[in-house]
Scaffold this motif. Structure first.
Motif, mmCIF file in Angstrom:
data_model
loop_
_atom_site.group_PDB
_atom_site.id
_atom_site.type_symbol
_atom_site.label_atom_id
_atom_site.label_comp_id
_atom_site.label_asym_id
_atom_site.label_seq_id
_atom_site.Cartn_x
_atom_site.Cartn_y
_atom_site.Cartn_z
ATOM 1 N N THR A 423 0.834 -1.198 0.000
ATOM 2 C CA THR A 423 0.000 0.000 0.000
ATOM 3 C C THR A 423 0.871 1.250 0.000
ATOM 4 O O THR A 423 0.592 2.218 -0.711
ATOM 5 C CB THR A 423 -0.921 0.004 1.234
ATOM 6 O OG1 THR A 423 -1.686 -1.195 1.245
ATOM 7 C CG2 THR A 423 -1.854 1.210 1.205
ATOM 8 N N SER A 424 1.950 1.244 0.809
ATOM 9 C CA SER A 424 2.851 2.392 0.899
ATOM 10 C C SER A 424 4.293 1.906 0.851
ATOM 11 O O SER A 424 4.801 1.341 1.829
ATOM 12 C CB SER A 424 2.604 3.173 2.191
ATOM 13 O OG SER A 424 3.591 4.187 2.365
ATOM 14 N N GLY A 443 1.654 -0.971 5.130
ATOM 15 C CA GLY A 443 0.336 -1.510 4.825
ATOM 16 C C GLY A 443 0.412 -2.989 4.476
ATOM 17 O O GLY A 443 1.431 -3.656 4.696
#
Length: 507
Positions: A423-424, A443
């Motif tokens: 996610t990041s 994430g």
């Protein structure tokens, strides 16, 4: 003034730390898949001062210097260069390879992998590249494991033969000469003329085309399809046909040395006046004298297709489904006179055209057999058997599938290399050696198939280079150097002012 010493010192320290980041980038300008680091300088909290003034609102804060507030990674994809081996891998878009070592999991974009002495695919640091195993039927496992391919293993170094179980072919059976014509059984005249004790078993005027197949030992043989025009009506064209093997290779005990040797299938094909296949039938032998049409009954269809059974010396019997361009959706036979006619013999057809059976609800493919007014020919043919092969090459495709190809033209999938996505990316922890570790700030980690959705394709024999730009780093280094010098000059100035104040007090 004393605060000015500390403020200048923080400026020198922050610019010195920034120079450390730039030095790290320059040191890794040629490191495989290295990601540039970016430094961000922020100010320290300000100190409140009481100061009188004519205004109600007065600015009473003075800054206390600067510090490195954050060091970020620039995850922009670098350029690509040719690798020296098939196992040099790069990703064309987002994603990471997963590697493990001693129960620790890491992620990397540096794909300079090599096989070790035990066949494990490893990074230069010794980390194992993880993959999803694929079984012999092409099914993927629901887990990942270190990729291990030992090409010295006999199971991988050679590919065993496979006996043919199906043949799909398209023929053109046009023939103007009616060589065989029996008044009582005109649709099986050629069958009655067969003589397995003669060479050839039919007149040299008979037309035939060969279909290749492999036995259980990987040896190539031929099935011959003989055809001859038969009486037609209403503008249709009818051909009788025989599927046979070399009589000398026919190892069926009851037919060896007899005129029936080699006969495997017979039947008729009906074409339109334009030469398009309309329907067909097939008869299988039931024992006895196979040149007698009474000893043949309509074949039992499997998945809508007839089949022949071949018996070679020293081998188990081999059943081969034969697709000449059409199959039955009903797995049964019918004719225009009696409806369902399963079980009738070839002799029951006699010389009446409407007695000729055909497939129920026939389905044609785009390459069905024809009777076009051109020379007889084998238009195309495919079969699922093959001979033994030796390992030739290893190939990794854009979806991360590791395939082994063999000299017999076969290839087998062994592993799929999954691609990890976060996610990041900024939440990944740099563990050194081009490795990253997953943290909660990154994430969830998701695995996907390379080249699909938002996952990058796998490029073999390719390496991603560092995304560090030397011109940018040199410019940053000059700016940091000037900033450090300016802060040191400020410190010297404050120090001189303090010395002056001390001298005033002494005087």
């Amino acid at each position: 003034m004393i605060q000015g010493l500390y403020t200048s010192a923080t400026g020198m320290m922050s610019h010195s730390s920034g120079l450390n980041v730039v030095s790290q980038n320059i040191a890794n300008v040629n490191t495989v898949a290295f990601k540039q680091q970016l430094y961000l300088i922020g100010d320290l909290s300000s100190k409140n001062y009481s100061a009188g003034g004519a205004y109600e609102v007065e600015v009473k804060q003075v800054g206390l210097g600067s510090h490195i507030s954050e060091v970020r990674s620039n995850f922009k994809i670098g350029n690509y260069e040719n690798g020296s081996a098939e196992t040099d891998l790069a990703l064309s878009g987002k994603g990471y390879f997963q590697v493990t070592l001693e129960d620790e999991t890491y992620y990397t974009r540096a794909g300079n992998f090599r096989f070790n002495e035990n066949g494990f695919l490893r990074a230069p640091t010794g980390h194992f590249l993880m993959g999803i195993p694929i079984d012999a039927n092409g099914n993927e496992a629901n887990y990942m494991e270190p990729i291990q391919i030992n090409t010295n293993d006999e199971l991988l170094a050679s590919d065993p033969p496979k006996a043919t179980t199906s043949i799909t072919s398209s023929l053109n059976v046009y023939n103007t000469q009616n060589v065989y014509n029996d008044e009582n059984n005109p649709y099986f005249s050629m069958l009655q003329s067969w003589n397995g004790n003669s060479t050839p078993p039919l007149s040299t005027s008979a037309k035939s085309l060969g279909l290749q197949f492999y036995d259980a030992n990987g040896v190539k043989h031929s099935l011959n399809v003989y055809f001859d025009p038969a009486p037609s009506t209403n503008g249709n064209q009818v051909y009788e046909y025989i599927v046979a093997m070399d009589p000398e290779l026919d190892a069926r005990a009851e037919y060896q040395g007899t005129k029936s040797a080699g006969l495997l299938m017979t039947g008729t094909m009906t074409f339109s006046s334009a030469g398009e296949l309309q329907n067909m039938n097939s008869f299988s032998p039931q024992g006895g004298d196979l040149t007698n049409p009474a000893n043949w009954t309509l074949s039992e269809l499997q998945n809508g297709l007839p089949s022949v059974t071949v018996q070679l010396a020293g081998q188990p019997s081999q059943t081969i489904a034969l697709n000449l361009g059409m199959k039955s959706n009903g797995n049964s036979w019918t004719n225009g006179l009696n409806g369902a006619v399963n079980g009738i013999s070839a002799a029951d057809i006699g010389k009446t055209f409407v007695n000729i059976p055909g497939m129920t609800n026939p389905e044609f493919n785009s390459n069905a057999t024809t009777a076009l007014r051109t020379s007889p020919s084998l238009k195309n043919m495919s079969q699922d058997g093959y001979g033994a092969g030796e390992l030739q090459t290893m190939f990794i495709n854009e979806n991360g599938i590791i395939q082994l190809s063999y000299t017999n033209g076969q290839s087998h999938d062994l592993y799929r290399i999954p691609v990890a996505r976060f996610t990041s990316e900024d939440g990944l922890y740099r563990a050194g050696n081009n490795l990253y570790q997953h943290t909660s700030e990154a994430g969830n980690v998701e695995f996907g198939i390379a080249g699909t959705e938002n996952y990058g394709e796998v490029m073999s024999q390719t390496l991603e280079t560092s995304n560090v730009d030397m011109a940018t780093e040199m410019a940053n280094m000059i700016v940091l150097q000037r900033g450090f010098q300016s802060n040191s000059k400020s410190l010297q100035t404050v120090d001189t002012m303090l010395q002056k104040a001390v001298e005033l007090k002494r005087n």
